[in-house]
Structure formats: C-alpha cells, structure tokens
Design an enzyme around this catalytic site. Structure first.
Site, PDB file in Angstrom:
ATOM      1  N   ASP A 184       1.045  -1.213  -0.155  1.00 48.71           N
ATOM      2  CA  ASP A 184      -0.008  -0.089  -0.082  1.00 48.71           C
ATOM      3  C   ASP A 184       0.734   1.176  -0.224  1.00 48.71           C
ATOM      4  O   ASP A 184       1.596   1.589   1.006  1.00 48.71           O
ATOM      5  CB  ASP A 184      -0.944  -0.165   1.222  1.00 48.71           C
ATOM      6  CG  ASP A 184      -1.701   1.464   1.684  1.00 48.71           C
ATOM      7  OD1 ASP A 184      -1.556   2.041   0.631  1.00 48.71           O
ATOM      8  OD2 ASP A 184      -2.259   1.438   2.639  1.00 48.71           O
ATOM      9  N   LYS A 195       3.126  10.946  -3.692  1.00 49.16           N
ATOM     10  CA  LYS A 195       2.079  10.421  -4.368  1.00 49.16           C
ATOM     11  C   LYS A 195       1.219  11.681  -5.107  1.00 49.16           C
ATOM     12  O   LYS A 195       0.660  11.423  -6.095  1.00 49.16           O
ATOM     13  CB  LYS A 195       1.143   9.787  -3.331  1.00 49.16           C
ATOM     14  CG  LYS A 195       0.292   8.824  -4.055  1.00 49.16           C
ATOM     15  CD  LYS A 195      -0.313   7.668  -2.995  1.00 49.16           C
ATOM     16  CE  LYS A 195      -1.497   6.898  -3.533  1.00 49.16           C
ATOM     17  NZ  LYS A 195      -1.911   6.059  -2.542  1.00 49.16           N
ATOM     18  N   GLU A 213      -7.090   0.376  -4.751  1.00 52.80           N
ATOM     19  CA  GLU A 213      -7.232   0.382  -3.131  1.00 52.80           C
ATOM     20  C   GLU A 213      -8.528   0.003  -2.486  1.00 52.80           C
ATOM     21  O   GLU A 213      -8.332  -1.158  -1.668  1.00 52.80           O
ATOM     22  CB  GLU A 213      -6.656   1.843  -2.448  1.00 52.80           C
ATOM     23  CG  GLU A 213      -5.123   2.008  -2.497  1.00 52.80           C
ATOM     24  CD  GLU A 213      -4.753   3.475  -2.449  1.00 52.80           C
ATOM     25  OE1 GLU A 213      -5.791   4.550  -2.021  1.00 52.80           O
ATOM     26  OE2 GLU A 213      -3.778   4.071  -2.768  1.00 52.80           O
ATOM     27  N   ASP A 252     -12.856   5.792   1.026  1.00 51.60           N
ATOM     28  CA  ASP A 252     -11.425   5.736   1.131  1.00 51.60           C
ATOM     29  C   ASP A 252     -11.039   7.284   1.223  1.00 51.60           C
ATOM     30  O   ASP A 252     -10.830   7.618   0.067  1.00 51.60           O
ATOM     31  CB  ASP A 252     -11.030   4.903   0.027  1.00 51.60           C
ATOM     32  CG  ASP A 252      -9.225   4.762   0.172  1.00 51.60           C
ATOM     33  OD1 ASP A 252      -8.618   5.657   1.187  1.00 51.60           O
ATOM     34  OD2 ASP A 252      -8.696   4.068  -0.308  1.00 51.60           O
TER      35      ASP A 252
END
Ligand code: AMP
Length: 582
Positions: free
Chosen positions: A8, A70, A147, A170
C-alpha cells in the site's frame, strides 16, 4: 522461491504485507512498526533517508525532504535536491525499495515481485508512474490493484460465500475514492468507482495551518507566511504542518487540543512562541466544506451502480482520515447506517494487496476480482469534441476497436489524441498522449482504413495498437514525447541509480534500528529510575546510581551515534531492566 508482496503505497504512509502460513500478514519495518512514513530525505552528504529517519529530519532539513510524492505521480514535475533532479517515480521507488528491504529482512528471502495498490480514481498516467516506480525499485510489478478493491478483498477474505454489496469510502493523505463492490462466493465485482484525486488529509492539515497563521498574526502581528529568510520560512511551515496534523489526529478522540510551538520565530534576539487551543468544534468549522466534498462522489457511485443506499449491506472505511468523527457522521447520514467497526482503516489495503499476491503465487485459493475503468476513454475529434470509446465503469480488462478512414490522398500518417475524462470537450479531459500512427498504405482519400484498438489492461493502464485493415499488418504507434511518462531507458537508468544505494540503505536501516532501540531502552531505564526514586519499586540507591550511569552512557553514545557502543549498552541495560521486571 521468490516471494510476492502486497504494498500500500500511500501519500503519507506505506505498508507492506505478504501471505504467511496461508494468512495475509503485515511486515514490520526496522523499528517494529507496520506503518512507514512515505518520506524521503537526502542528507548534505548525499545519503538517502527513508521513512521514520527522513520524517524526523524534515523540520531541520525541509529543502532536502520530500513528502506526499504520491500527489505528483503522473505529472511532469521534478523534485530538485541540490544539483540533482528526481522524477516522482524515482522518489516513490526509494520508498518501495525500502519496503522491499524490510520484507526481505523479515521473510529471509528475496522479494522480486509486488502487487502495488493505487487509488481507484488514479488516471492512466498515475498508474503507469506507479508501475514504473515499482520497476525502478527492482520489482516486477505483477499487478496494480485499486485500494478500495484491496480493502474489500481483506474484508471478504474470511466471509465465505454470502452475497453482499459493499461501499468502500477511502479518504487517505492525498486522495479520495468511493467504490461499490458486489461480493458473491469469492468473486469481487466492482460496480462503480468515483472520487477526487486531489482531496485528502493534507488539505485538512493546511486548513489548520492557515488558522494557526491567522491567529498568530492577530496576536503577535507577525505573518508566518511571509518570513524573509527562505530556509527559516520552510522550517516554520514544516513545523506548522506537523503540529497541525498532530492536532487533527488528536481531535479525532479529544474535544480540545493544545498546539505548542516554542521558538517558532525569533524577532531580533526575542523568541516568539506559538500557543493555541483548538477545539473540535472549531476544527470542524475549518474543514466542513472538505468533508462535504465527499458527498457528491457517494451519490454518483450509487447512481452509476443503480443502487439505493439501503441496498448496500456493509460500509468499509479506509484511510487514516476516516477516524475523523465528522467524516464518520457524514457517511452514516448519507448511507443511513454505521460503517463496520472491525476493519482497520490503515491496514486493510495492504492486507488486500497481500491476498492478491497470495492468489498470484498460488498459495491462496482463487478469488476472482473484476475491476472497472475509472474514467471514460476516448479521442479528440474536430472542434474540440470528445468521442467516447470505452465508457467509465466498464469491466476491465477490455478492448474496443475504432475504425479510421484517411482524410487526405496518399496519407501515410495520422495523429490520434487519446484522453480520459467525462467532459464533452476534449480540452477539459486528461490527455494521455498523442499517438502517431505511421506506415498507413498510401491510397486515395478515404480508401485506407486503419483499425485502432483501445485496451484497458487489468491494471487500468491503457494500451493503443493499430492495424491496417487491408493488409492486416500491425502499424507502429509512437507516443509523442511527454515528460509525464518515463521511457524504458529512463526506467532502466533510474533502476541502476536506486540499486546503487542498496548498501547505504541497508546500513541506514541498521542505524535507524539501533538508534530506535537505544531510545526505547533509555525510556524504559528512565521510567525504572523514576519508579525507584519514588519508592514504587524497591531499588536501593547504589543500584539507582548504576542505572543512572547506564542511562548517561546511552545518552552519550546516542549523541555520537556510535552504533557498536550503543549495541553493547542496549544489551547490558536490557539485562538490568529485566532484573527489575517483576
Ligand atoms: P492513509 O495513509 O491512507 O492511512 O491516510 C493518512 C492520513 O490520515 C493522513 O492525512 C493522516 O494525518 C490522517 N490520519 C491518521 N490518523 C488519523 C486520525 N486518528 N484522525 C484523523 N486523521 C488521521
């Protein structure tokens, strides 16, 4: 046999996991923690720091510390450190490499393959960049999975065959996703996915930073946003950001918290301190619109999947930000029910990735995962129009064919502009690149037909191929140079660069481990001394001075970072502490 791990790769934190003895298991880093900060630092001497040590130097060395990389994946931005420029892929690769070393140390075997998760709403460029990052780190990237899908896998792993519809909400450090997933007897089918690639915990932190700056300006008449000294300015903002994040996290469980930043600024010789009390109510006022921005994607996902909220059986919350009470309230109000409480929002994505790794390796029984294309894929046609080829939420992998007729006599080349997005206007969608189709058989206008295939692979990555209809011959397609994508050569070059750092990363890992153990031992020792002094433990005064002497030795060795001396002291101190652990 080489292991496959699930990773992850988060905006703020990253985790790695693998299937061990038939169960998805999180792998600890050198400090025994499952969560590794997604932070990379470069010391003045060119040494690489990753994770906790990099996060710890962020305040002292902000211009050589990279956080939230990211958020830049899939862009052409470059990070400049000293004389060198790094692509976001290379920075991510350093984090991935560290997780690889952690996994190899823990598993005692080589780890060459990885499943890496990405937000469901990541574009083609962001997915490709993540895959390249993995390859630069020395992995064969077996698969990129979404994810929320990974979270649903982790939830469904031991749930048997019961059919359920799950909503995954999420909210991580930098991105927001909603997915609706139908689970039937080991088959996970994504029904719809929506989100916002630019909404996450960082935005909440900045709201608190802005507030602290405003309050400080009112009280002290100093604008912390406008400090003439650039490096002081950076250090101040870094300290504010860290304090804001801590306050935000505190306010998930407390109704009020204190922000204390002593010596935040020095005016002449006079230090100025920042002290502020932040209540949960004030915090909620500061971030209300951010929380509300997550409402519309929930509605869109439900309507795309043709579902009413009451048809959803379970709600899974993913990402540290979902610990925020206001976020939990919004989800409950929108869905008419509470989210599941027994799923760990920080850990479930890595667990799901590990399950996918286990499936790949053949050590877990087969689950079938069918994901969807997050965006409509199409091309630009005359007048800035967007011609749709693969609609969003189409199950992937998928392939669609489009036919092109030449428009000019003797035409041998054509330019195809491929985009992703939902707008009717091409210019408002995300460009994937311009593809030059060459070697078309010359013929009169309209006579040559070229078939172009648009594929979404299982990773959600787009592939374009073409064929001359008459000759059935494959045509070459080149993507016009874009800094967003790395060429195969650039990936190989970066891979060599990162692998050159393996030795120093291992040494750094060892150093971080020893320093951490020394700090923990020192803490235990201090607690023991205090307990002895207060009479809570029976320790005579000679023993107390022996323990204090030991503590001083550790402090000295910590200052000089003498690792072998520290190891010696840790061993002795652990023995001493054990004598009193009754
Ligand atoms: P992720 O990496 O997806 O777990 O998300 C990290 C984000 O969650 C960061 O912005 C963290 O500050 C935030 N976060 C972590 N723990 C909490 C908490 N207890 N309450 C609120 N936000 C949190």
């Amino acid at each position: 046999m080489s292991q496959i791990v699930g990773i992850d790769l988060g905006t703020t934190n990253s985790l790695v996991a693998a299937v061990i003895d038939g169960k998805p298991t999180l792998i600890p880093n050198e400090r025994g923690k499952f969560i590794t900060p997604s932070v990379v630092g470069f010391t003045d001497t060119g040494e690489l720091l990753v994770g906790e040590p990099a996060k710890n130097q962020a305040v002292a060395n902000p211009e050589r510390t990279v956080t939230s990389i990211k958020r830049l994946m899939g862009t052409d931005r470059r990070i400049v450190i000293g004389e060198k420029e790094y692509s976001p892929q290379e920075i991510s690769a350093v984090i991935l490499k560290k997780l690889k070393l952690d996994a190899e140390t823990y598993l005692g075997s080589v780890v060459n393959e990885a499943i890496i998760t990405v937000p469901a709403y990541f574009t083609d460029a962001q997915r490709q960049a993540t895959k390249d990052g993995g390859e630069i780190a020395g992995f064969k990237v077996e698969r990129i999975i979404n994810e929320p899908t990974a979270a649903a896998l982790a939830y469904g792993f031991d749930k048997g065959g019961e059919a359920r519809t799950i909503l995954v909400y999420d909210l991580g450090g930098g991105t927001f996703d909603v997915s609706l997933i139908r689970m039937v007897e080991g088959a996970f089918k994504v029904l719809a996915t929506t989100g916002n690639n630019n909404l996450g915990g960082d935005d909440f932190d900045y709201r608190v930073v802005e507030y602290l700056i405003e309050r400080f300006k009112d009280k002290e008449k100093i604008d912390l946003k406008n400090i003439p000294d650039v490096s002081q300015q950076r250090a101040i903002l870094q300290r504010l950001k860290e304090a804001a994040e801590t306050a935000k996290i505190d306010l998930s469980s407390l109704l009020e918290t204190e922000v204390n930043l002593p010596f935040i600024y020095t005016e002449g010789e006079e230090p100025v301190h920042l002290h502020e009390t932040l209540t949960r109510a004030k915090y909620e006022e500061l971030v209300r619109d951010l929380v509300e921005q997550t409402q519309q994607p929930i509605h869109l996902a439900l309507s795309d999947a043709n579902l009413a909220p009451e048809q959803v059986d379970a709600i899974i919350l993913v990402g540290g930000m979902t610990r925020t009470p206001m976020v939990q309230r919004l989800v409950r109000d929108e869905m008419g029910k509470e989210a599941l409480k027994d799923i760990n929002p920080e850990e479930c994505v890595a667990m799901g990735a590990a399950i996918q790794a286990g499936i790949k390796r053949g050590s877990l029984e087969e689950f079938v995962v069918v994901d969807v294309a997050p965006f409509t894929l199409g091309i630009e046609t005359e007048g800035d129009k967007f011609s749709r080829i693969v609609p969003r939420n189409t199950a992937i992998p998928c392939s669609r064919k489009s036919l092109y007729r030449t428009t000019v006599d003797g035409q041998t080349e054509a330019l195809i502009h491929v985009l992703q997005g939902e707008s009717d206007k091409a210019s408002q969608n995300e460009s994937l690149g311009e593809f030059i189709l060459s070697e078309i058989t010359p013929a009169a206008r309209g006579d040559s037909l070229v078939e172009v295939f648009f594929d979404y692979d299982v990773n959600g990555i787009v592939k374009i191929t073409a064929k001359d209809r008459k000759t059935a011959q494959g045509k070459s397609i080149t993507i016009k140079a874009s800094k967003k994508r790395l060429t195969t050569d650039e990936v190989a070059h970066a891979q060599r660069d990162v692998s050159r750092h393996t030795g120093s990363m291992l040494a750094q890992r060892e150093r971080s481990k020893v320093l951490y153990e020394a700090e923990s031992t020192l803490k235990d020792l201090t607690l023991l001394i205090r307990a002895g002094e207060k009479g809570e433990k029976k320790i005579d005064s000679i023993e107390i001075s022996r323990l204090s002497e030991m503590a001083n030795k550790i402090k000295e060795a910590l200052k000089s970072e003498d690792l072998s001396l520290l190891e010696e002291h840790i061993e002795k101190a652990t023995g001493l502490i054990a004598d009193y652990s009754y």
